[in-house]
Design a protein around this motif. Structure first.
Motif, PDB file in Angstrom:
ATOM      1  N   VAL A   1       0.691  -1.194   0.000  1.00 36.67           N
ATOM      2  CA  VAL A   1       0.083   0.138   0.138  1.00 36.67           C
ATOM      3  C   VAL A   1       0.838   1.469  -0.035  1.00 36.67           C
ATOM      4  O   VAL A   1       1.793   1.363   0.766  1.00 36.67           O
ATOM      5  N   CYS A   2       0.509   2.076  -0.796  1.00 34.74           N
ATOM      6  CA  CYS A   2       1.252   3.440  -0.821  1.00 34.74           C
ATOM      7  C   CYS A   2       0.976   4.343   0.438  1.00 34.74           C
ATOM      8  O   CYS A   2      -0.051   4.472   0.655  1.00 34.74           O
ATOM      9  N   ASP A   3       2.045   4.661   0.999  1.00 32.98           N
ATOM     10  CA  ASP A   3       1.836   5.534   2.134  1.00 32.98           C
ATOM     11  C   ASP A   3       1.218   7.012   2.043  1.00 32.98           C
ATOM     12  O   ASP A   3       0.644   7.697   2.801  1.00 32.98           O
ATOM     13  N   LYS A   4       1.541   7.337   0.530  1.00 30.55           N
ATOM     14  CA  LYS A   4       1.152   8.710   0.280  1.00 30.55           C
ATOM     15  C   LYS A   4      -0.179   8.900  -0.276  1.00 30.55           C
ATOM     16  O   LYS A   4      -1.267   9.628   0.066  1.00 30.55           O
ATOM     17  N   CYS A   5      -0.640   7.914  -1.076  1.00 30.54           N
ATOM     18  CA  CYS A   5      -2.077   8.209  -1.613  1.00 30.54           C
ATOM     19  C   CYS A   5      -2.891   6.978  -1.556  1.00 30.54           C
ATOM     20  O   CYS A   5      -4.110   6.738  -1.863  1.00 30.54           O
ATOM     21  N   GLN A   6      -2.449   5.776  -0.795  1.00 29.74           N
ATOM     22  CA  GLN A   6      -3.177   4.817  -0.043  1.00 29.74           C
ATOM     23  C   GLN A   6      -3.653   3.808  -1.221  1.00 29.74           C
ATOM     24  O   GLN A   6      -4.517   2.851  -1.034  1.00 29.74           O
TER      25      GLN A   6
ATOM     26  N   THR B   1       8.399   2.985  -7.246  1.00 26.80           N
ATOM     27  CA  THR B   1       7.564   4.218  -7.106  1.00 26.80           C
ATOM     28  C   THR B   1       6.084   3.638  -7.172  1.00 26.80           C
ATOM     29  O   THR B   1       5.794   2.468  -7.397  1.00 26.80           O
ATOM     30  N   CYS B   2       5.328   4.661  -6.574  1.00 31.48           N
ATOM     31  CA  CYS B   2       3.982   4.058  -6.630  1.00 31.48           C
ATOM     32  C   CYS B   2       3.365   4.506  -8.180  1.00 31.48           C
ATOM     33  O   CYS B   2       3.519   5.297  -8.484  1.00 31.48           O
ATOM     34  N   SER B   3       2.718   3.470  -8.651  1.00 30.39           N
ATOM     35  CA  SER B   3       2.195   3.219  -9.820  1.00 30.39           C
ATOM     36  C   SER B   3       1.018   4.402  -9.946  1.00 30.39           C
ATOM     37  O   SER B   3       0.725   4.945 -10.961  1.00 30.39           O
ATOM     38  N   ASN B   4       0.414   4.787  -8.749  1.00 27.29           N
ATOM     39  CA  ASN B   4      -0.757   5.888  -8.875  1.00 27.29           C
ATOM     40  C   ASN B   4      -0.282   7.175  -8.814  1.00 27.29           C
ATOM     41  O   ASN B   4      -0.715   7.973  -9.497  1.00 27.29           O
ATOM     42  N   CYS B   5       0.387   7.617  -7.732  1.00 23.96           N
ATOM     43  CA  CYS B   5       0.925   9.106  -7.598  1.00 23.96           C
ATOM     44  C   CYS B   5       2.278   9.275  -7.784  1.00 23.96           C
ATOM     45  O   CYS B   5       2.694  10.499  -7.764  1.00 23.96           O
ATOM     46  N   GLY B   6       3.122   8.033  -8.109  1.00 26.88           N
ATOM     47  CA  GLY B   6       4.593   8.342  -8.635  1.00 26.88           C
ATOM     48  C   GLY B   6       5.458   8.502  -7.538  1.00 26.88           C
ATOM     49  O   GLY B   6       6.474   9.045  -7.673  1.00 26.88           O
TER      50      GLY B   6
HETATM   51 ZN   LIG Z   1       1.028   6.601  -4.275  1.00 27.49          ZN
END
Ligand SMILES: [Zn+2]
Length: 502
Positions: free
Chosen positions: A409-414, A423-428
């Motif tokens: 799980v991305c800590d930034k955008c969940q 890198t998070c594929s959603n928020c980068g």
């Molecule tokens: Zn993210």
């Protein structure tokens, strides 16, 4: 108001003083006698005052002429604007006035006002390196991107303002999504000012996006060198980049280099699961099973993870289930109470067909923490023990709608990632993926799971499934068919529609 009053008072006082002075001079009699060389001047009182004033004017004129002379000499020396500048002192004052007004307008959020004031300041000052900056920001404010870009390009011409110019254009390119140009600009800006933290982060993000892991590691090194990052965080991030580099190199077919990078990553950050998994596989390929086991165990101690178990299994791919269970004991005893350990043990026992032991290994994990995996394991145990088909289906039905448990799980955008990445594929964002439960409840977002239920478990289970609380599960799990009347009827339920369907 007060200031004007003071000025008026000062003027009155000055006139009074002059009158008193003139009167005094009149009264002093013959006046002033001046002797220059052999010539003598006899000045009357009024003449003396006039002479003094003429003298003052002469001194002022001499200073002015000297200034002009200096400007002229500079002009002869090659400074072409010296004379015009001499005459432009006044313009300069007006220019700075306009510039300060432009800055004030900018802070007040009045973009158009700031633009016109900046243009005025530029007309008087001829200092594009100062006024262009204000113009650019004002243009950005009102959304005039073309003029903003032109202003940033003006900034590029001066050594002192080049960084700011590049930064401005970089921001525009990032907004446009032109990451290739943005990366090139960020590299230039970073070369100009390696200490700038914002630029370090921008460059790092762009390099990670472009999979330039080597470059990103260099940027990260610079960040550490210039004190922009704590040492342990640097190690962790460097490991993330190293394992990404290893993955990339491996996909290009260079397995030797990939192995080294993976092993290095695991050494840098032993608790980084993907690094440990890759390093373990690298050791397995090098025929070093002990090293592989050690890497996995070290990571398991920090954070038990199913991928680690998979890598640990790969050390001896062809062993019998009982031998595997024995070998895994070294791993399982590290964190005996961790849910991941309990599930892994149960899975190994299921493979070894020791179902009662598997049930004991699970304990009440499935009722305390019903996830897709715990419920599926319970279904497998039930089936292995020869339990009734309805009970098995009851477990599976719940597994469909249960939360999935820990995920990346991305800590930034969940956002939830199916696979770990740097890198998070959603928020980068860089290095934000964490192995944990999603904060957003999944149950609320999967109504389709419940709609699919009848298809999966048959019609009667639909009535059983929604009311299947934890108490029901224990009930179902302990249900032995045909032991008593109530359980029998429960067990018979799904058989009817099956027969009907057949
Ligand atoms: Zn993210």
């Amino acid at each position: 108001m007060l200031w004007s009053l003071i000025k008026i008072l000062f003027f009155v006082a000055l006139v009074a003083a002059l009158t008193v002075g003139a009167n005094l001079l009149m009264e002093t009699g013959p006046g002033v006698r001046l002797a220059i060389g052999t010539v003598e001047f006899n000045l009357g009182p009024l003449q003396a005052v006039i002479a003094a004033l003429v003298l003052l004017a002469a001194v002022w004129a001499v200073f002015k002429i000297a200034g002009l002379l200096v400007a002229f000499l500079r002009f002869l020396n090659g400074d072409e604007t010296a004379i015009s500048r001499y005459f432009n002192r006044n313009r300069e004052r007006k220019g700075y006035q306009a510039l300060s007004e432009a800055l004030l307008a900018l802070s007040a959020g009045e973009g158009r006002q700031a633009m016109s004031k900046a243009a005025k300041a530029e007309k008087y000052l001829q200092k594009p390196e100062v006024t262009a900056l204000v113009t650019a920001q004002a243009c950005e404010m009102v959304g005039d991107r073309k003029r903003a870009e032109a202003a940033y390009k003006t900034l590029l011409k001066n050594d002192k303002t080049r960084f700011v110019g590049i930064r401005g254009i970089l921001g525009q390119k990032l907004e446009d999504g032109d990451t290739a140009t943005a990366l090139a600009l960020a590299q230039k800006a970073f070369a100009l000012r390696p200490r700038n933290e914002g630029m370090q982060d921008t460059l790092l993000k762009l390099q990670a996006e472009k999979h330039d892991w080597k470059g990103a590691r260099q940027t990260l090194g610079a960040k550490l060198k210039h004190g922009g990052m704590p040492r342990d965080l640097h190690r962790r991030r460097d490991a993330v980049l190293a394992v990404s580099q290893a993955k990339e190199v491996l996909s290009e077919g260079n397995s030797i280099e990939a192995r080294e990078a993976a092993i290095e990553a695991a050494r840098l950050s032993p608790d980084l699961v993907p690094a440990a998994v890759m390093a373990a596989r690298a050791y397995i390929e090098q025929d070093k099973p002990r090293y592989a086991a050690r890497v996995v165990k070290k990571a398991w101690e920090a954070q038990p993870h199913p991928e680690l178990a998979t890598a640990y299994a790969e050390i001896q791919p062809n062993e019998a289930p009982k031998e595997r269970l024995k070998r895994f004991e070294q791993l399982l005893r590290l964190k005996p109470d961790h849910p991941e350990t309990k599930m892994l043990r149960a899975e190994l026992l299921i493979a070894a067909e020791d179902f009662p032991a598997a049930r004991r290994a699970m304990g009440d994990l499935a009722s305390e923490d019903p996830t897709t995996r715990t419920l599926a394991i319970m279904a497998a145990i039930e089936r292995g023990e020869g339990g009734d088909e309805a009970v098995v289906r009851g477990w599976l039905a719940r597994a469909v709608t249960a939360p999935r448990g820990p995920q990346w799980v991305c800590d930034k955008c969940q956002a939830i990632a199916s696979e770990w990445g740097p890198t998070c594929s959603n928020c980068g964002a860089f290095d934000t993926l964490d192995w944990r439960r999603p904060t957003v409840s999944e149950n609320t977002s999967s109504p389709t799971g419940a709609e699919m239920l009848p298809l999966i478990v048959g019609a009667p289970a639909r009535s059983a499934a929604p009311e299947a609380g934890d108490a029901d599960v224990v009930d179902l799990a302990g249900a032995k068919p045909a032991e008593d009347g109530t359980e029998e009827s429960r067990g018979d339920e799904p058989k009817e529609p099956e027969a009907a369907r057949a």
